[in-house]
Write a protein that holds these residues in place. Structure first.
Motif, PDB file in Angstrom:
ATOM      1  N   ASN A   1      52.237  43.105  42.833  1.00 21.93           N
ATOM      2  CA  ASN A   1      50.931  43.768  42.884  1.00 21.93           C
ATOM      3  C   ASN A   1      50.035  43.300  44.033  1.00 21.93           C
TER       4      ASN A   1
ATOM      5  N   TYR B   1      41.172  32.650  47.176  1.00 25.75           N
ATOM      6  CA  TYR B   1      40.786  33.808  46.370  1.00 25.75           C
ATOM      7  C   TYR B   1      39.273  34.046  46.437  1.00 25.75           C
ATOM      8  N   SER B   2      38.491  32.965  46.391  1.00 29.13           N
ATOM      9  CA  SER B   2      37.025  33.093  46.412  1.00 29.13           C
ATOM     10  C   SER B   2      36.518  33.631  47.743  1.00 29.13           C
TER      11      SER B   2
ATOM     12  N   GLN C   1      38.760  37.787  48.354  1.00 33.95           N
ATOM     13  CA  GLN C   1      38.694  38.916  47.423  1.00 33.95           C
ATOM     14  C   GLN C   1      37.273  39.486  47.302  1.00 33.95           C
TER      15      GLN C   1
ATOM     16  N   MET D   1      36.463  39.893  40.930  1.00 33.09           N
ATOM     17  CA  MET D   1      37.042  39.521  42.228  1.00 33.09           C
ATOM     18  C   MET D   1      36.501  38.158  42.729  1.00 33.09           C
ATOM     19  N   ALA D   2      36.025  38.087  43.982  1.00 32.86           N
ATOM     20  CA  ALA D   2      35.436  36.828  44.466  1.00 32.86           C
ATOM     21  C   ALA D   2      34.067  36.695  43.822  1.00 32.86           C
ATOM     22  N   ALA D   3      34.062  36.351  42.532  1.00 35.76           N
ATOM     23  CA  ALA D   3      32.871  36.449  41.690  1.00 35.76           C
ATOM     24  C   ALA D   3      31.881  35.327  42.020  1.00 35.76           C
TER      25      ALA D   3
ATOM     26  N   ALA E   1      37.857  41.170  34.741  1.00 42.83           N
ATOM     27  CA  ALA E   1      39.168  41.600  35.241  1.00 42.83           C
ATOM     28  C   ALA E   1      39.027  42.888  36.023  1.00 42.83           C
TER      29      ALA E   1
ATOM     30  N   ALA F   1      43.481  43.956  41.968  1.00 42.31           N
ATOM     31  CA  ALA F   1      44.904  43.653  41.888  1.00 42.31           C
ATOM     32  C   ALA F   1      45.195  42.346  41.176  1.00 42.31           C
ATOM     33  N   MET F   2      44.253  41.429  41.124  1.00 49.24           N
ATOM     34  CA  MET F   2      44.536  40.130  40.518  1.00 49.24           C
ATOM     35  C   MET F   2      44.097  40.050  39.062  1.00 49.24           C
ATOM     36  N   ASN F   3      43.516  41.101  38.577  1.00 47.01           N
ATOM     37  CA  ASN F   3      43.209  41.235  37.146  1.00 47.01           C
ATOM     38  C   ASN F   3      42.341  40.103  36.591  1.00 47.01           C
TER      39      ASN F   3
ATOM     40  N   VAL G   1      42.087  36.788  37.659  1.00 49.54           N
ATOM     41  CA  VAL G   1      42.394  35.403  37.995  1.00 49.54           C
ATOM     42  C   VAL G   1      41.542  34.961  39.186  1.00 49.54           C
ATOM     43  N   ASP G   2      41.340  35.855  40.157  1.00 53.17           N
ATOM     44  CA  ASP G   2      40.459  35.532  41.274  1.00 53.17           C
ATOM     45  C   ASP G   2      39.032  35.261  40.783  1.00 53.17           C
TER      46      ASP G   2
ATOM     47  N   LEU H   1      38.129  34.271  37.809  1.00 51.76           N
ATOM     48  CA  LEU H   1      38.110  33.015  37.054  1.00 51.76           C
ATOM     49  C   LEU H   1      37.976  31.822  37.995  1.00 51.76           C
ATOM     50  N   TYR H   2      38.832  31.775  39.011  1.00 49.51           N
ATOM     51  CA  TYR H   2      38.782  30.644  39.940  1.00 49.51           C
ATOM     52  C   TYR H   2      37.436  30.599  40.682  1.00 49.51           C
TER      53      TYR H   2
ATOM     54  N   ILE I   1      38.405  35.254  30.848  1.00 50.74           N
ATOM     55  CA  ILE I   1      38.317  36.528  31.559  1.00 50.74           C
ATOM     56  C   ILE I   1      37.913  37.626  30.579  1.00 50.74           C
TER      57      ILE I   1
ATOM     58  N   GLN J   1      40.539  30.019  28.134  1.00 51.80           N
ATOM     59  CA  GLN J   1      40.950  31.324  27.603  1.00 51.80           C
ATOM     60  C   GLN J   1      40.839  31.405  26.078  1.00 51.80           C
TER      61      GLN J   1
END
Lengths: 166, 166, 166, 166, 166, 166, 166, 166
Positions: free
Chosen positions: E94, F100-101, F104, G67-69, G89, G92-94, G96-97, G99-100, G116, H104
């Motif tokens: 993906n 990622y930060s 994205q 995303m890059a939250a 979520a 494309a990374m649903n 995880v981006d 979260l990090y 998430i 999680q």
């Protein structure tokens, strides 16, 4: 059918996955109880079920949960029976979180982890554990392995029949 | 000391990790054999060891391997005894590859997977499995759990003594 | 059409993916056999197929499997022919587990791994291997590369025609 | 010793890893050239080496690179010889980036990928490919497999001698 | 409208994603050419497009590709214009494979990588680059930023109107 | 030397990494300012630096940060200059979190991301951007590319000299 | 109902997720404002909302972004109120981006991160924080916990009723 | 100094990490107790500490654990106080497993998770929570933020002094 396996799951929404374990156990004539019980929402129930599991006649525990899946670990903390953990695929991480939360237990408290959603394998693993002291189950497992092999061979032959021979 | 557990590992370089399992088993009075045996380099030896494991008196198999860790799966394919898989941290992926290769088994062939490098837990899981039909081991496991708790409590108290009471 | 390639797959459910390999090989006039054969459910069949592959006239093996994908590794353990591994996307990890299980082989037992679901590339890689000693296939591969280039160029030109020229 | 294998690497700093491939090939009497050549810094050299590889007598290409490892792909684009990709562990991602960049090739352009840092396996895979049309190499590979098995068995026996027999 | 941006993509199937870049550029009055061109299937075309890009009047290159996405890297190798890489989400991973293949470039050959599927951002980044020497574009970017802010503020006000005021 | 590039970093501990960017820019005769400035600890300073960057004569911003690396995004929010993001490897995730930060980013606010720790590439990318309107820099970049190629070729020749010619 | 919680989200498209937080807060009688506000598109609004949050009577901030939250981090930078981050979520990374980007904050600027899409948990965490100084809320939380436990127990009993008793 | 924060950790080996939390809390004049207490080895102690935490005068709980980190979740299950989770980096996964196991959490049982090893941020988050009802702490947090900003600005100025002014 004596109930030797205790299946616990964090939510009744996990039952469609865990039903395969119930069915698989039944094919070996192994009875089980299935309980909904949450490490976080009903910790007291979980503790009680876990700490009484052996004297209530269970011989193996199967614990299924998703996300930060603590249920197997909570059971493993309070029983000396082997605890099989089934990580459930749910939420954004699709079970990788549950896998890590189940398998990466600290030294002293093992959880026998199967693959994500591996309820059928959890049942087979329970039967293998029971077969340590049950010759009959050992025999049945032999037959099971043989029939799996036969099924693969049959599929192979079917495929040979369907493929163009030249 | 009857040898109820068969420990196999893909390489003798895994022995420093697996020695903890040997020691832990011995603390429970459970004997084991330790064999070097590779799914890829000595598949025939692996098959022979696996398929003869039950009648040679073993009751549980512990299989440790790194990278594309197939050893536990190869044993699970050829015995009806429960097989415990220990993913070994080695190479660039530090054991994540071994974890996935060990735990994500297809339906029908379970491997009871413990955490990466979890040799001590593998031994304890083996003892739990043996305790299904061995009251003495069940007692010992109870004692083990109690002594783990005591050790934590002692560490807690030691820490209380060291922290400034203000 | 002499059957130079042996395609094995862990389950007949993998056939829709692997059919592309069969078709691609046929376009090069390379015959193949397709067998269902599981590293875990029919290890004896797998071993027999693998160890007899060379003398049965095969020159390349393509092995496809999902999850803890051991099939390619099992074949690589028992033949000296090159083994191409195709990780199949299935289950919660969508093929990442199969990729790691296929590619991260220990020293001594290589598997030529293609991308997840890369059945067409597996076939092309097999043809490239066969072309080492087959000038005709080398020519065909040249033509194949040329026609791929032409297809891309045609798509480019088609797109130029469709975009507003301003 | 005829030079049948072309080893290319993105940087001379990769040579300590790739030297194992050179040594392994030499043990099979297979000669090779080793070239430093970058997909990004010397694309013209890479293209020239790749497109002339077959007529210069090479039969297999081994390409090693780290990070966004494009070298194997660039070679695969310009030769019809089989290209073996070796992802090199370097930088913050320790080779996972190189693995993905090497193995996930689009349909039409395969790269035969081995594990991260798998230079020895790359050499063995090259020998297997060459053995398709070289009975002598096939024999040597048989011997190699046998000696690997013997080494494992010897290690096993050594370990048996060292463990307390109790 | 002078064509200052060259958009290349590995497959015409990427056009639905990249069309957003075309539209976004057009809103700034920046023209572009869109070309299908593969790092692997038409390396010569890619090289020619890249090496001639500056003298053909382009000022920025946008390269989009999926999986082992080498297209941006191949362009960056053969032009001194800034190359923006757009990882495309496709296949089992993906887009994570495409992201790593695009961003983790070795020292000396940068690719300005945007997020997975970030075609709109690629266009805006191109405009920002062009604005270095184009006051008019700098103004337009200011307006664009202001209108984005207004849109967010309008959505906020709309939401305030819809929520129960209680 | 006019200061066309503004380098900002979240912590002075990032300077050893970013010094390579300063050196690389200097080799092209491009001046820069280097500022320590945190998205979280000095948001007002960051905002002021960002929003005034263009009128203070900067043409490109390079922002380096680790972990939840927001600095590049914060700058991108407040300037219309192109912002290059350098994810710094630090903490338990070794830069994947920072990647990622940084990369994205949501639609509308691009960050031109380079690889983890890619400070040298960030500088080169900045020079490429400046070269859009500076023929001299374009020439220098050509020379730089040529000298990189020569260095690789020299390493290749050195290696040829060292390898046994046999 | 006094508005003690400020919920901010990067886009109105996040509202379907965050509505669960609004509903959950309301069940505890805790009022909230919900604002659309982007770290990147309306940084000034974000800064103003954040820096005025405490004196405007809010006691907890919940910030949701994908995303890059960066939104939670931006708020944490400009208020001394506790900021709860909800990774959304998307893309494309649903998640995880996201979260990090939300959890891996540098020392000095904490964000209280939930799972998430964990909007309901964000609300409960806010209530727990408010309960530090509000006995009534502490009571309600006790009741909430009790009713969660009852719901699990009821589901367990329902399941017992549905399963075949033998 | 009243002890408002309860710090629990799964092992005394986590103390070097958690000591930063103790120090940080002390700088705000917030007292704490530090307890070693394992979700798995002393579940009864954990339950007792958790369920009595509020009436024993604690206002916030900080729970630190590594690997399959269940400690924060176990506390969150048995108290209505806010529980801050600190994932500890340990073992082969370096804290990613602990992060997923901590953050999680299923709906209903929130854990306020900070970054891997984020003990200092856990302390600050606790102070922020306490500041909801403590104006003095709110003031101190303002001062803390100001001093962090000053430190960054001082580092920036120091760097300006050290860099060549050209």
């Amino acid at each position: 059918m004596k109930k030797l396996v205790l299946i616990v799951m964090g939510s009744d929404s996990d039952y469609p996955v865990m039903e395969k374990a119930v069915v698989q156990l039944a094919e070996f004539g192994v009875g089980c109880d299935v309980r909904v019980c949450s490490a976080h929402r009903t910790p007291a129930v979980a503790h009680e079920l876990a700490s009484g599991a052996r004297q209530n006649g269970y011989r193996v525990v199967i614990a299924a949960a998703g996300m930060a899946a603590h249920l197997a670990g909570v059971f493993a903390a309070s029983t000396t029976l082997p605890v099989i953990g089934v990580p459930i695929a749910s939420g954004a991480m699709n079970g990788v979180d549950a896998l890590y939360s189940t398998v990466q237990m600290p030294p002293g408290i093992p959880v026998a982890t199967v693959g994500i959603g591996g309820s059928k394998n959890a049942a087979l693993l329970a039967v293998e554990m029971l077969s340590i002291a049950d010759e009959g189950l050992a025999e049945q497992l032999n037959d099971f392995k043989a029939s799996m092999a036969e099924a693969v061979i049959a599929k192979d032959q079917k495929l040979q029949g369907e493929l163009p021979t030249e």
